[in-house]
Design a protein around this motif. Structure first.
Motif, PDB file in Angstrom:
ATOM      1  N   THR A  82      84.876   3.004 -43.711  1.00  0.00           N
ATOM      2  CA  THR A  82      85.897   2.374 -44.527  1.00  0.00           C
ATOM      3  C   THR A  82      86.457   1.102 -43.907  1.00  0.00           C
ATOM      4  N   ALA A  83      86.156   0.856 -42.626  1.00  0.00           N
ATOM      5  CA  ALA A  83      86.695  -0.327 -41.958  1.00  0.00           C
ATOM      6  C   ALA A  83      85.786  -1.539 -42.078  1.00  0.00           C
ATOM      7  N   ARG A  84      84.752  -1.434 -42.871  1.00  0.00           N
ATOM      8  CA  ARG A  84      83.872  -2.583 -43.050  1.00  0.00           C
ATOM      9  C   ARG A  84      84.627  -3.713 -43.718  1.00  0.00           C
ATOM     10  N   SER A  85      84.191  -4.891 -43.438  1.00  0.00           N
ATOM     11  CA  SER A  85      84.864  -6.030 -44.073  1.00  0.00           C
ATOM     12  C   SER A  85      84.506  -6.085 -45.545  1.00  0.00           C
ATOM     13  N   ALA A  86      85.303  -6.804 -46.297  1.00  0.00           N
ATOM     14  CA  ALA A  86      85.068  -6.906 -47.736  1.00  0.00           C
ATOM     15  C   ALA A  86      83.738  -7.570 -48.033  1.00  0.00           C
ATOM     16  N   ASN A  87      83.249  -8.441 -47.153  1.00  0.00           N
ATOM     17  CA  ASN A  87      81.975  -9.107 -47.380  1.00  0.00           C
ATOM     18  C   ASN A  87      80.811  -8.134 -47.318  1.00  0.00           C
ATOM     19  N   GLN A  88      80.933  -7.086 -46.544  1.00  0.00           N
ATOM     20  CA  GLN A  88      79.835  -6.139 -46.428  1.00  0.00           C
ATOM     21  C   GLN A  88      79.878  -5.089 -47.521  1.00  0.00           C
ATOM     22  N   ALA A  89      81.030  -4.823 -48.079  1.00  0.00           N
ATOM     23  CA  ALA A  89      81.160  -3.800 -49.096  1.00  0.00           C
ATOM     24  C   ALA A  89      80.537  -4.297 -50.398  1.00  0.00           C
ATOM     25  N   LEU A  90      80.055  -3.384 -51.169  1.00  0.00           N
ATOM     26  CA  LEU A  90      79.414  -3.711 -52.430  1.00  0.00           C
ATOM     27  C   LEU A  90      80.397  -4.365 -53.399  1.00  0.00           C
ATOM     28  N   PHE A  91      81.611  -3.821 -53.486  1.00  0.00           N
ATOM     29  CA  PHE A  91      82.577  -4.315 -54.455  1.00  0.00           C
ATOM     30  C   PHE A  91      83.482  -5.404 -53.920  1.00  0.00           C
ATOM     31  N   GLY A  92      83.509  -5.602 -52.624  1.00  0.00           N
ATOM     32  CA  GLY A  92      84.421  -6.592 -52.070  1.00  0.00           C
ATOM     33  C   GLY A  92      85.854  -6.127 -52.278  1.00  0.00           C
ATOM     34  N   SER A  93      86.732  -7.042 -52.590  1.00  0.00           N
ATOM     35  CA  SER A  93      88.142  -6.685 -52.748  1.00  0.00           C
ATOM     36  C   SER A  93      88.518  -6.491 -54.213  1.00  0.00           C
ATOM     37  N   GLN A  94      87.576  -6.645 -55.120  1.00  0.00           N
ATOM     38  CA  GLN A  94      87.868  -6.551 -56.549  1.00  0.00           C
ATOM     39  C   GLN A  94      87.754  -5.116 -57.038  1.00  0.00           C
ATOM     40  N   GLU A  95      88.660  -4.736 -57.934  1.00  0.00           N
ATOM     41  CA  GLU A  95      88.620  -3.438 -58.584  1.00  0.00           C
ATOM     42  C   GLU A  95      88.424  -3.677 -60.079  1.00  0.00           C
ATOM     43  N   LEU A  96      87.179  -3.780 -60.505  1.00  0.00           N
ATOM     44  CA  LEU A  96      86.875  -4.024 -61.905  1.00  0.00           C
ATOM     45  C   LEU A  96      86.061  -2.866 -62.457  1.00  0.00           C
ATOM     46  N   SER A  97      86.088  -2.719 -63.772  1.00  0.00           N
ATOM     47  CA  SER A  97      85.284  -1.683 -64.412  1.00  0.00           C
ATOM     48  C   SER A  97      83.842  -2.170 -64.547  1.00  0.00           C
ATOM     49  N   ALA A  98      82.959  -1.260 -64.934  1.00  0.00           N
ATOM     50  CA  ALA A  98      81.553  -1.633 -65.127  1.00  0.00           C
ATOM     51  C   ALA A  98      81.440  -2.687 -66.220  1.00  0.00           C
ATOM     52  N   ALA A  99      82.190  -2.529 -67.307  1.00  0.00           N
ATOM     53  CA  ALA A  99      82.135  -3.498 -68.411  1.00  0.00           C
ATOM     54  C   ALA A  99      82.609  -4.875 -67.963  1.00  0.00           C
ATOM     55  N   ARG A 123      77.039  -4.553 -59.071  1.00  0.00           N
ATOM     56  CA  ARG A 123      78.362  -3.921 -59.040  1.00  0.00           C
ATOM     57  C   ARG A 123      78.639  -3.174 -60.344  1.00  0.00           C
ATOM     58  N   ALA A 124      78.207  -3.739 -61.471  1.00  0.00           N
ATOM     59  CA  ALA A 124      78.367  -3.055 -62.758  1.00  0.00           C
ATOM     60  C   ALA A 124      77.592  -1.743 -62.760  1.00  0.00           C
ATOM     61  N   LEU A 125      76.378  -1.781 -62.238  1.00  0.00           N
ATOM     62  CA  LEU A 125      75.552  -0.568 -62.148  1.00  0.00           C
ATOM     63  C   LEU A 125      76.233   0.484 -61.279  1.00  0.00           C
ATOM     64  N   ALA A 126      76.733   0.052 -60.131  1.00  0.00           N
ATOM     65  CA  ALA A 126      77.397   0.987 -59.217  1.00  0.00           C
ATOM     66  C   ALA A 126      78.647   1.575 -59.851  1.00  0.00           C
ATOM     67  N   ARG A 127      79.449   0.727 -60.460  1.00  0.00           N
ATOM     68  CA  ARG A 127      80.696   1.199 -61.080  1.00  0.00           C
ATOM     69  C   ARG A 127      80.386   2.164 -62.227  1.00  0.00           C
ATOM     70  N   HIS A 128      79.336   1.857 -63.006  1.00  0.00           N
ATOM     71  CA  HIS A 128      78.961   2.746 -64.110  1.00  0.00           C
ATOM     72  C   HIS A 128      78.554   4.129 -63.585  1.00  0.00           C
ATOM     73  N   LEU A 129      77.785   4.159 -62.511  1.00  0.00           N
ATOM     74  CA  LEU A 129      77.371   5.447 -61.936  1.00  0.00           C
ATOM     75  C   LEU A 129      78.579   6.235 -61.437  1.00  0.00           C
ATOM     76  N   GLU A 130      79.589   5.528 -60.941  1.00  0.00           N
ATOM     77  CA  GLU A 130      80.813   6.205 -60.503  1.00  0.00           C
ATOM     78  C   GLU A 130      81.653   6.649 -61.700  1.00  0.00           C
ATOM     79  N   GLU A 131      81.753   5.802 -62.729  1.00  0.00           N
ATOM     80  CA  GLU A 131      82.561   6.133 -63.905  1.00  0.00           C
ATOM     81  C   GLU A 131      81.997   7.326 -64.670  1.00  0.00           C
ATOM     82  N   THR A 132      80.675   7.456 -64.673  1.00  0.00           N
ATOM     83  CA  THR A 132      80.048   8.566 -65.407  1.00  0.00           C
ATOM     84  C   THR A 132      79.919   9.825 -64.556  1.00  0.00           C
ATOM     85  N   GLY A 133      80.309   9.752 -63.301  1.00  0.00           N
ATOM     86  CA  GLY A 133      80.279  10.942 -62.444  1.00  0.00           C
ATOM     87  C   GLY A 133      78.938  11.207 -61.794  1.00  0.00           C
ATOM     88  N   VAL A 134      77.983  10.302 -61.953  1.00  0.00           N
ATOM     89  CA  VAL A 134      76.693  10.471 -61.277  1.00  0.00           C
ATOM     90  C   VAL A 134      76.891  10.373 -59.768  1.00  0.00           C
TER      91      VAL A 134
END
Length: 195
Positions: A82-99, A123-134
């Motif tokens: 969890t201590a990775r920098s925002a540049n390394q994280a898939l989503f960065g610092s943004q909290e957006l939906s898949a849409a 990021r849309a693909l990742a968020r969708h997989l999280e939103e649908t519970g996959v």
């Protein structure tokens, strides 16, 4: 008969020379190791019997030590993840939906900014997989971790998922330019999941 005075060092050397003669049997390396292990076991047993409570106390202390190490390793791994920098994280610092990520990706694609479009489409693909519970939402997840986790849940799409993760890594960290064909492949994968 005269007596000869021999000092301690000379006596030691004489004894060593005498014992190296072939008439004296020598222990093999295996016998030396066995003797060393017996001596070590004896010392441990003697030390264990001197402690109040004996081996019960030692067993409890060893179990507590092992549990403490396991807990420390888990906490350290979680902290590192969890201590990775925002540049390394898939989503960065943004909290957006898949849409929202899809919409932003399409805007970048319309402008011909394929690298940004690829990043947002993954990021849309990742968020969708999280939103649908996959997948469970994991803060700080990288694209490679996304591909690994999603491939475990969706083995039929394993190749496409790892290809999307590699493309994301190439345009994000490898500074390679994104291409329309790479974007279209990731968009097709996302659309299959969105249906």
């Amino acid at each position: 008969m005269t007596s000869i005075e021999i000092d301690r060092d000379a006596a030691h050397d004489a004894a060593q020379n005498e014992l190296t003669k072939p008439i004296y049997p020598r222990a093999s390396p295996a016998d030396q190791i066995v003797d060393w292990l017996r001596d070590l076991l004896y010392r441990i047993t003697a030390a264990g019997s001197a402690i109040p409570g004996g081996w019960f106390t030692i067993s409890v202390l060893v179990i507590l030590f092992v549990v403490a190490v396991v807990v420390a390793v888990r906490i350290a791994r979680r902290t590192m993840r969890t201590a990775r920098s925002a540049n390394q994280a898939l989503f960065g610092s943004q909290e957006l939906s898949a849409a929202q990520h899809r919409s932003i990706a399409e805007q970048y694609a319309a402008q011909g900014d394929w690298s940004a479009a690829i990043r947002h489409r993954v990021r849309a693909l990742a968020r969708h997989l999280e939103e649908t519970g996959v997948l469970d939402a994991v803060p700080g997840r990288t694209a490679t971790e996304l591909a690994r986790d999603a491939a475990a849940a969706l083995p039929a799409l394993s190749t496409e998922l790892f290809s999307a993760a590699n493309t994301f890594n190439d345009v994000t960290y490898g500074e390679r330019p994104g291409t329309e064909s790479a974007y279209r492949a990731i968009a097709a994968l996302d659309e299959v999941q969105a249906q």
